[in-house]
Enzyme design. Structure first.
Site, PDB file in Angstrom:
ATOM      1  N   GLY A   6     -12.531   5.588  -1.154  1.00 39.75           N
ATOM      2  CA  GLY A   6     -12.252   6.175  -2.466  1.00 39.75           C
ATOM      3  C   GLY A   6     -12.334   5.146  -3.586  1.00 39.75           C
ATOM      4  O   GLY A   6     -12.940   5.388  -4.630  1.00 39.75           O
ATOM      5  N   ILE A   7     -11.729   3.975  -3.372  1.00 36.92           N
ATOM      6  CA  ILE A   7     -11.724   2.944  -4.413  1.00 36.92           C
ATOM      7  C   ILE A   7     -13.131   2.366  -4.578  1.00 36.92           C
ATOM      8  O   ILE A   7     -13.626   2.193  -5.702  1.00 36.92           O
ATOM      9  CB  ILE A   7     -10.708   1.831  -4.073  1.00 36.92           C
ATOM     10  CG1 ILE A   7      -9.289   2.397  -4.091  1.00 36.92           C
ATOM     11  CG2 ILE A   7     -10.829   0.668  -5.063  1.00 36.92           C
ATOM     12  CD1 ILE A   7      -8.214   1.455  -3.573  1.00 36.92           C
ATOM     13  N   ARG A  60      -6.335  -6.378  -0.368  1.00 35.60           N
ATOM     14  CA  ARG A  60      -5.154  -7.098   0.051  1.00 35.60           C
ATOM     15  C   ARG A  60      -5.543  -8.560   0.196  1.00 35.60           C
ATOM     16  O   ARG A  60      -6.636  -8.878   0.703  1.00 35.60           O
ATOM     17  CB  ARG A  60      -4.631  -6.578   1.394  1.00 35.60           C
ATOM     18  CG  ARG A  60      -3.934  -5.237   1.320  1.00 35.60           C
ATOM     19  CD  ARG A  60      -2.600  -5.341   0.552  1.00 35.60           C
ATOM     20  NE  ARG A  60      -1.861  -4.102   0.580  1.00 35.60           N
ATOM     21  CZ  ARG A  60      -1.856  -3.200  -0.403  1.00 35.60           C
ATOM     22  NH1 ARG A  60      -2.583  -3.391  -1.492  1.00 35.60           N
ATOM     23  NH2 ARG A  60      -1.113  -2.117  -0.301  1.00 35.60           N
ATOM     24  N   ASP A  89      -6.799  -9.732  -7.820  1.00 34.19           N
ATOM     25  CA  ASP A  89      -5.584  -8.978  -8.141  1.00 34.19           C
ATOM     26  C   ASP A  89      -4.558  -9.177  -7.027  1.00 34.19           C
ATOM     27  O   ASP A  89      -3.394  -8.829  -7.175  1.00 34.19           O
ATOM     28  CB  ASP A  89      -5.943  -7.483  -8.259  1.00 34.19           C
ATOM     29  CG  ASP A  89      -4.738  -6.611  -8.569  1.00 34.19           C
ATOM     30  OD1 ASP A  89      -3.896  -7.047  -9.383  1.00 34.19           O
ATOM     31  OD2 ASP A  89      -4.620  -5.506  -7.999  1.00 34.19           O
ATOM     32  N   GLU A 147       1.032 -13.720  -1.398  1.00 35.66           N
ATOM     33  CA  GLU A 147       1.684 -13.064  -2.516  1.00 35.66           C
ATOM     34  C   GLU A 147       3.204 -13.017  -2.339  1.00 35.66           C
ATOM     35  O   GLU A 147       3.652 -12.698  -1.231  1.00 35.66           O
ATOM     36  CB  GLU A 147       1.161 -11.609  -2.503  1.00 35.66           C
ATOM     37  CG  GLU A 147       0.858 -11.029  -3.800  1.00 35.66           C
ATOM     38  CD  GLU A 147       0.062  -9.745  -3.624  1.00 35.66           C
ATOM     39  OE1 GLU A 147      -1.152  -9.827  -3.368  1.00 35.66           O
ATOM     40  OE2 GLU A 147       0.655  -8.676  -3.753  1.00 35.66           O
ATOM     41  N   HIS A 158      -1.278  -8.495  -8.872  1.00 38.23           N
ATOM     42  CA  HIS A 158      -1.275  -7.225  -8.116  1.00 38.23           C
ATOM     43  C   HIS A 158      -0.950  -6.047  -9.046  1.00 38.23           C
ATOM     44  O   HIS A 158       0.056  -5.358  -8.862  1.00 38.23           O
ATOM     45  CB  HIS A 158      -0.290  -7.287  -6.935  1.00 38.23           C
ATOM     46  CG  HIS A 158      -0.635  -6.287  -5.855  1.00 38.23           C
ATOM     47  ND1 HIS A 158      -0.433  -6.534  -4.516  1.00 38.23           N
ATOM     48  CD2 HIS A 158      -1.177  -5.038  -5.918  1.00 38.23           C
ATOM     49  CE1 HIS A 158      -0.817  -5.478  -3.814  1.00 38.23           C
ATOM     50  NE2 HIS A 158      -1.269  -4.560  -4.651  1.00 38.23           N
TER      51      HIS A 158
END
Ligand SMILES: O=CC(=O)O
Length: 366
Positions: free
Chosen positions: A176-177, A258, A282, A287, A305
């Protein structure tokens, strides 16, 4: 309700509508759906530490009899086996308000008879917008320009940037992305190629105006490479030294999926050598810690993010989480489950891999 009997639940029909639903972190924007939700269920907001949570989950604890929960990984850390084991035996559904479900032990949940749902689809546009911001920041050198301006140097010695038009973008993972990025990249005049474990059919390729490429071909022939796959054991360090070596000199690398899909130390080395001209990130391997080599690198465009950090996406994710729980508790079936829970009589369930765009990707590296 028939499905409750079939599932072997120890709960009366008339009690289903009175369920307490535990919510980790209050619903912020899905206020209208929350009003509807409250007509059916009683939301209880969790406040406290991970240890408080585990204590309240224990038999005879505060959460005895709770069947549903809306999860937020930022509140008490990952939903790992320790937490799944601690869940009250009554727990049946955990609705995530995120598309990604790394950090969630969905197999342990399935083994405990707990359905896990995520929020695919509703995050695609905001995440794809983030990817375009990162691509523009890198290719057009907007981030470097902004840094110079803030340092009072205006455009001092800033080399000419590059247009997006006629550049080849390679999208790893056309879920989808990935498709939302392809749509935007096409609008910018880019040529879009993609790699997927399962190739799209020819009509879909025409619809999205994308060309399939073998993984190595995509690495070798893209000016911009975007990582769009979920994090699994097979996508960890999808891009590392060996893959950077295959890329064009001066490639731009973007990650909105990710952090651990890219070997961050290898990326810093490739940036330092100039193999990778710039990176737009991002997400980060460790993280919220970000490698010094990235922070200090002038050609990196970095955001913390923020892919889905919009009012609209948050609202849609919250609403989908509530709708998953409502449909599941009233009809025995969720809208977007990520694991398949075995009926009460058999044992562990499996992971669903064939119904949801982004989760379809399970790239096996050659
Ligand atoms: O990172 C954001 C998400 O998984 O929805």
């Amino acid at each position: 309700m028939d499905w409750i009997k079939k599932a072997g639940w120890d709960i009366k029909d008339e009690d289903v509508k009175k369920q307490n639903v535990l919510i980790l972190a209050p619903i912020q924007y899905g206020v209208q759906d929350m009003e509807d939700f409250q007509e059916y269920f009683t939301p209880k907001i969790f406040e406290g530490t991970r240890q408080d949570f585990i204590r309240r989950c224990k038999k005879g604890g505060k959460y005895d009899g709770y069947t549903a929960m809306i999860w937020n990984s930022k509140v008490i850390g990952p939903l790992d086996k320790e937490l799944v084991d601690a869940m009250p035996s009554s727990m049946r559904i955990i609705a995530l308000r995120a598309a990604g479900y790394d950090g969630i032990d969905i197999d342990a949940c399935a083994a405990r008879g707990i359905t896990v749902t995520n929020t695919p689809g509703v995050v695609s546009d905001a995440t794809a917008d983030t990817a375009m911001f990162l691509i523009l920041g890198c290719l057009r050198r907007f981030s470097e320009g902004q840094t110079l301006l803030r340092q009072g140097k205006f455009m001092e010695r800033l080399p000419r940037a590059n247009d997006l038009a006629a550049k080849t973008i390679g999208i790893i993972g056309l879920g989808g992305i990935g498709k939302a990025i392809a749509k935007r990249a096409n609008a910018f005049g880019m040529l879009v190629q993609y790699y997927n474990r399962r190739r799209l059919d020819i009509r879909d390729e025409a619809k999205w105006n994308v060309r399939y490429a073998a993984y190595d071909t995509l690495l070798r022939e893209s000016d911009v490479i975007v990582v769009c796959v979920p994090l699994t054991e097979s996508t960890r360090h999808l891009l590392s030294t060996a893959q950077f070596e295959k890329m064009k000199d001066g490639v731009v690398v973007i990650n909105i999926s990710r952090g651990p899909t890219i070997d961050e130390a290898a990326l810093v080395a490739a940036l330092d050598s100039g193999k990778v001209a710039s990176a737009g990130l991002d997400v980060f391997e460790f993280e919220p810690r970000v490698s010094e080599g990235l922070l200090s690198h002038p050609r990196c465009t970095l955001v913390p993010h923020m892919g889905t950090h919009t009012v609209e996406s948050t609202k849609d994710m919250e609403n989908l989480a509530m709708r998953n729980i409502k449909k599941f508790l009233l009809h025995g079936e969720a809208i977007s489950p990520v694991n398949k829970v075995a009926p009460a009589s058999s044992s562990a369930g499996d992971q669903i891999t064939d119904t949801i765009d982004i989760n379809q990707l399970n790239i096996t590296l050659s």
